[in-house]
Motif scaffolding. Structure first.
Motif, PDB file in Angstrom:
ATOM      1  N   LYS A  51      -8.963   5.185  -5.193  1.00  0.00           N
ATOM      2  CA  LYS A  51      -8.151   6.102  -5.995  1.00  0.00           C
ATOM      3  C   LYS A  51      -8.590   6.053  -7.465  1.00  0.00           C
ATOM      4  O   LYS A  51      -9.447   5.273  -7.843  1.00  0.00           O
ATOM      5  CB  LYS A  51      -6.660   5.733  -5.867  1.00  0.00           C
ATOM      6  CG  LYS A  51      -6.142   5.856  -4.442  1.00  0.00           C
ATOM      7  CD  LYS A  51      -6.094   7.299  -3.986  1.00  0.00           C
ATOM      8  CE  LYS A  51      -5.596   7.446  -2.563  1.00  0.00           C
ATOM      9  NZ  LYS A  51      -6.503   6.960  -1.524  1.00  0.00           N
ATOM     10  N   CYS A  85       0.867  -1.191   0.000  1.00  0.00           N
ATOM     11  CA  CYS A  85       0.000   0.000   0.000  1.00  0.00           C
ATOM     12  C   CYS A  85       0.900   1.237   0.000  1.00  0.00           C
ATOM     13  O   CYS A  85       2.115   1.133   0.185  1.00  0.00           O
ATOM     14  CB  CYS A  85      -0.939   0.006   1.212  1.00  0.00           C
ATOM     15  SG  CYS A  85      -0.092   0.100   2.790  1.00  0.00           S
ATOM     16  N   CYS A  86       0.282   2.387  -0.196  1.00  0.00           N
ATOM     17  CA  CYS A  86       1.079   3.617  -0.260  1.00  0.00           C
ATOM     18  C   CYS A  86       1.637   3.989   1.116  1.00  0.00           C
ATOM     19  O   CYS A  86       2.718   4.565   1.215  1.00  0.00           O
ATOM     20  CB  CYS A  86       0.216   4.741  -0.820  1.00  0.00           C
ATOM     21  SG  CYS A  86       1.054   6.306  -0.944  1.00  0.00           S
ATOM     22  N   THR A  87       0.901   3.657   2.168  1.00  0.00           N
ATOM     23  CA  THR A  87       1.411   3.947   3.517  1.00  0.00           C
ATOM     24  C   THR A  87       2.776   3.284   3.696  1.00  0.00           C
ATOM     25  O   THR A  87       3.710   3.887   4.246  1.00  0.00           O
ATOM     26  CB  THR A  87       0.422   3.428   4.589  1.00  0.00           C
ATOM     27  OG1 THR A  87      -0.869   3.954   4.300  1.00  0.00           O
ATOM     28  CG2 THR A  87       0.854   3.829   5.979  1.00  0.00           C
ATOM     29  N   SER A  97      -0.676   5.720  -4.551  1.00  0.00           N
ATOM     30  CA  SER A  97      -1.542   4.665  -4.012  1.00  0.00           C
ATOM     31  C   SER A  97      -2.420   4.071  -5.104  1.00  0.00           C
ATOM     32  O   SER A  97      -2.896   4.786  -5.988  1.00  0.00           O
ATOM     33  CB  SER A  97      -2.445   5.252  -2.920  1.00  0.00           C
ATOM     34  OG  SER A  97      -3.400   4.290  -2.502  1.00  0.00           O
ATOM     35  N   ALA A 134      -0.184  10.150  -3.334  1.00  0.00           N
ATOM     36  CA  ALA A 134      -1.108   9.003  -3.260  1.00  0.00           C
ATOM     37  C   ALA A 134      -2.271   9.108  -4.246  1.00  0.00           C
ATOM     38  O   ALA A 134      -2.539   8.170  -4.985  1.00  0.00           O
ATOM     39  CB  ALA A 134      -1.606   8.814  -1.832  1.00  0.00           C
ATOM     40  N   SER A 140      -4.396  16.146   5.585  1.00  0.00           N
ATOM     41  CA  SER A 140      -4.211  14.945   4.766  1.00  0.00           C
ATOM     42  C   SER A 140      -4.820  13.745   5.478  1.00  0.00           C
ATOM     43  O   SER A 140      -5.196  13.824   6.652  1.00  0.00           O
ATOM     44  CB  SER A 140      -2.726  14.684   4.516  1.00  0.00           C
ATOM     45  OG  SER A 140      -2.557  13.582   3.625  1.00  0.00           O
ATOM     46  N   TRP A 141      -4.874  12.658   4.756  1.00  0.00           N
ATOM     47  CA  TRP A 141      -5.155  11.364   5.393  1.00  0.00           C
ATOM     48  C   TRP A 141      -3.969  11.080   6.311  1.00  0.00           C
ATOM     49  O   TRP A 141      -2.819  11.357   5.965  1.00  0.00           O
ATOM     50  CB  TRP A 141      -5.330  10.290   4.328  1.00  0.00           C
ATOM     51  CG  TRP A 141      -5.347   8.873   4.823  1.00  0.00           C
ATOM     52  CD1 TRP A 141      -4.557   7.851   4.383  1.00  0.00           C
ATOM     53  CD2 TRP A 141      -6.198   8.321   5.828  1.00  0.00           C
ATOM     54  NE1 TRP A 141      -4.861   6.698   5.049  1.00  0.00           N
ATOM     55  CE2 TRP A 141      -5.869   6.953   5.967  1.00  0.00           C
ATOM     56  CE3 TRP A 141      -7.184   8.845   6.654  1.00  0.00           C
ATOM     57  CZ2 TRP A 141      -6.499   6.101   6.861  1.00  0.00           C
ATOM     58  CZ3 TRP A 141      -7.815   7.993   7.560  1.00  0.00           C
ATOM     59  CH2 TRP A 141      -7.481   6.649   7.652  1.00  0.00           C
ATOM     60  N   ASP A 166       4.086  12.957  -1.270  1.00  0.00           N
ATOM     61  CA  ASP A 166       2.979  12.026  -1.099  1.00  0.00           C
ATOM     62  C   ASP A 166       1.990  12.333  -2.223  1.00  0.00           C
ATOM     63  O   ASP A 166       1.186  13.260  -2.133  1.00  0.00           O
ATOM     64  CB  ASP A 166       2.328  12.192   0.280  1.00  0.00           C
ATOM     65  CG  ASP A 166       1.135  11.265   0.471  1.00  0.00           C
ATOM     66  OD1 ASP A 166       0.709  10.632  -0.519  1.00  0.00           O
ATOM     67  OD2 ASP A 166       0.621  11.181   1.597  1.00  0.00           O
TER      68      ASP A 166
HETATM   69  C1  PLP Z   1      -2.689  11.631   0.811  1.00  0.00           C
HETATM   70  C2  PLP Z   1      -2.641  10.168   1.095  1.00  0.00           C
HETATM   71  N1  PLP Z   1      -1.504   9.626   1.521  1.00  0.00           N
HETATM   72  C3  PLP Z   1      -1.399   8.315   1.778  1.00  0.00           C
HETATM   73  C4  PLP Z   1      -2.469   7.466   1.594  1.00  0.00           C
HETATM   74  C5  PLP Z   1      -2.308   6.032   1.926  1.00  0.00           C
HETATM   75  O1  PLP Z   1      -2.537   5.201   0.848  1.00  0.00           O
HETATM   76  P1  PLP Z   1      -2.794   3.644   1.065  1.00  0.00           P
HETATM   77  O2  PLP Z   1      -4.226   3.495   1.470  1.00  0.00           O
HETATM   78  O3  PLP Z   1      -2.495   3.013  -0.268  1.00  0.00           O
HETATM   79  O4  PLP Z   1      -1.872   3.170   2.132  1.00  0.00           O
HETATM   80  C6  PLP Z   1      -3.677   7.984   1.143  1.00  0.00           C
HETATM   81  C7  PLP Z   1      -4.824   7.097   0.954  1.00  0.00           C
HETATM   82  O5  PLP Z   1      -5.960   7.475   0.882  1.00  0.00           O
HETATM   83  C8  PLP Z   1      -3.770   9.373   0.885  1.00  0.00           C
HETATM   84  O6  PLP Z   1      -4.909   9.937   0.466  1.00  0.00           O
END
Ligand code: PLP
Length: 369
Positions: free
Chosen positions: A184, A57-59, A179, A157, A83-84, A155
């Protein structure tokens, strides 16, 4: 009940089905990482950078980025306050301190002037977000990074395909992350990818993503603490098909934005977030702000939409208010956007009549009929 108007959701065609079926049937044995390698190469080529690491995942990609830059306890990283939470948690996982900066009221992206104010001798990096697909002010941010010798993590994402002055976002900083999470514009269920031009960052990220295994003494030998962060081949097959359709996916998002813009930009009390001159947003999450003159509370608008089976979302809360963080600045713009912002449905299956229905309901709920 009306048709469900989903907040987000993908466009899946025969291409995606063909790639995934192929991965299911043939993506094993000597082909066990074929789609992963193809995805990494295609994404790196698309952005014009040298290296990519596909992740679960992007995290995870963001954490790898922060860790590969060597961020550690005692370091400070300037992060957007809007942000998230994955953005700031990725920094926090390294033990470094997040210093939250306010955002630009027009794009909700980190405000370069606020970055400058937040710099201290401990600052090591800037972690910006291309919020909701709008490119951040990369010229100014890169200049600050040069002035103070700071790393830049993008970031990106939600922002695949977005451009700043004709250059794709994710190709400016030392390292960037995207992400493929299901909400997305380009999806693989869960999924992420790290990109960089730096061989050093890439080598570190690969090791950390693979449990710190260097094969120095044995296949399962681990030289330092790493993580199990890699993407599966099956996931990569879907991500690759979506990446190959990115222009088409973005065109639909931009069309949805135009439908919203036509109907909402003249409504008193609504400010619609729009790309700045010189920027091309992918409009992953078209969003509006209810101005002070609107009497209906934001959450009542979102709840009212839900009664019509319209799935809009309140914007992010202000991260620096979370009990796990220290709040160094008030960040009034973030505060206001967190209270008054709404992200509107923009699933790939929506058509103009759906957006019309959403807009009519928003206008009704805020009493501007
Ligand atoms: C700005 C931002 N960064 C990071 C993430 C994390 O992505 P992931 O859910 O793939 O871990 C998101 C996911 O919504 C995001 O919107």
């Amino acid at each position: 009940m009306n048709k469900k108007i989903s907040f987000a959701g993908p466009s899946i065609t025969d291409k995606e089905i063909t790639y995934v079926m192929d991965a299911v049937k043939t993506g094993w044995y000597e082909n066990y990482e074929g789609y992963i390698k193809k995805l990494e190469k295609s994404f790196a080529d698309y952005l014009g950078v040298k290296y990519a690491v596909a992740t679960f995942c992007c995290t995870h990609a963001l954490h790898l980025a922060a860790a590969s830059l060597g961020l550690k306890p005692g370091d400070e990283v300037i992060v957007t306050d809007f942000s998230w939470v994955a953005t700031s948690y990725a920094v926090a996982y390294t033990g470094a301190t997040c210093v939250f900066a306010d955002v630009d009221p027009d794009t909700w992206n980190i405000d370069p002037d606020c970055i400058r104010k937040a710099i201290t001798p401990k600052t090591k990096a800037i972690m910006l977000v291309h919020t909701f697909g709008h490119p951040a002010e990369m010229d100014k941010i890169m200049q600050i990074a040069r002035d103070y010798e700071l790393f830049v993590i993008e970031d990106a994402a939600p922002a695949v395909g977005a451009e700043y002055k004709g250059q794709l976002v994710g190709s400016f900083g030392d390292v960037s992350c995207f992400s493929f999470q299901g909400g997305k514009m380009a999806v693989s269920g869960e999924g992420g990818i790290l990109l960089t031009d730096s061989e050093e960052i890439y080598e570190k990220a690969i090791l950390l993503a693979n449990m710190g295994r260097t094969d120095s003494q044995a296949v399962f030998w681990s030289d330092f603490i790493g993580y199990e962060y890699v993407m599966s081949n099956l996931t990569a097959s879907l991500a690759l098909a979506q990446l190959e359709r990115v222009d088409e996916l973005m065109e639909k998002k931009r069309k949805i934005f135009d439908w919203y813009f036509d109907r909402l930009h003249k409504i008193d009390g609504i400010k619609i977030v729009r790309e700045k001159p010189g920027c091309k947003s992918n409009y992953c999450y078209p969003s509006i702000l209810l101005e002070k003159s609107v009497r209906t509370p934001r959450d009542d608008v979102v709840a009212g939409l839900r009664l019509e089976n319209i799935h809009a979302r309140p914007t992010f809360p202000q991260m620096s208010r979370f009990p796990v963080f220290e709040q160094r600045f008030e960040n009034p713009v973030t505060q206001f956007v967190a209270q008054q912002g709404i992200s509107l449905p923009s699933a790939a299956n929506l058509e103009e009549e759906d957006i019309d229905f959403v807009c009519k309901n928003i206008i009704r709920l805020i009493g501007r009929e």
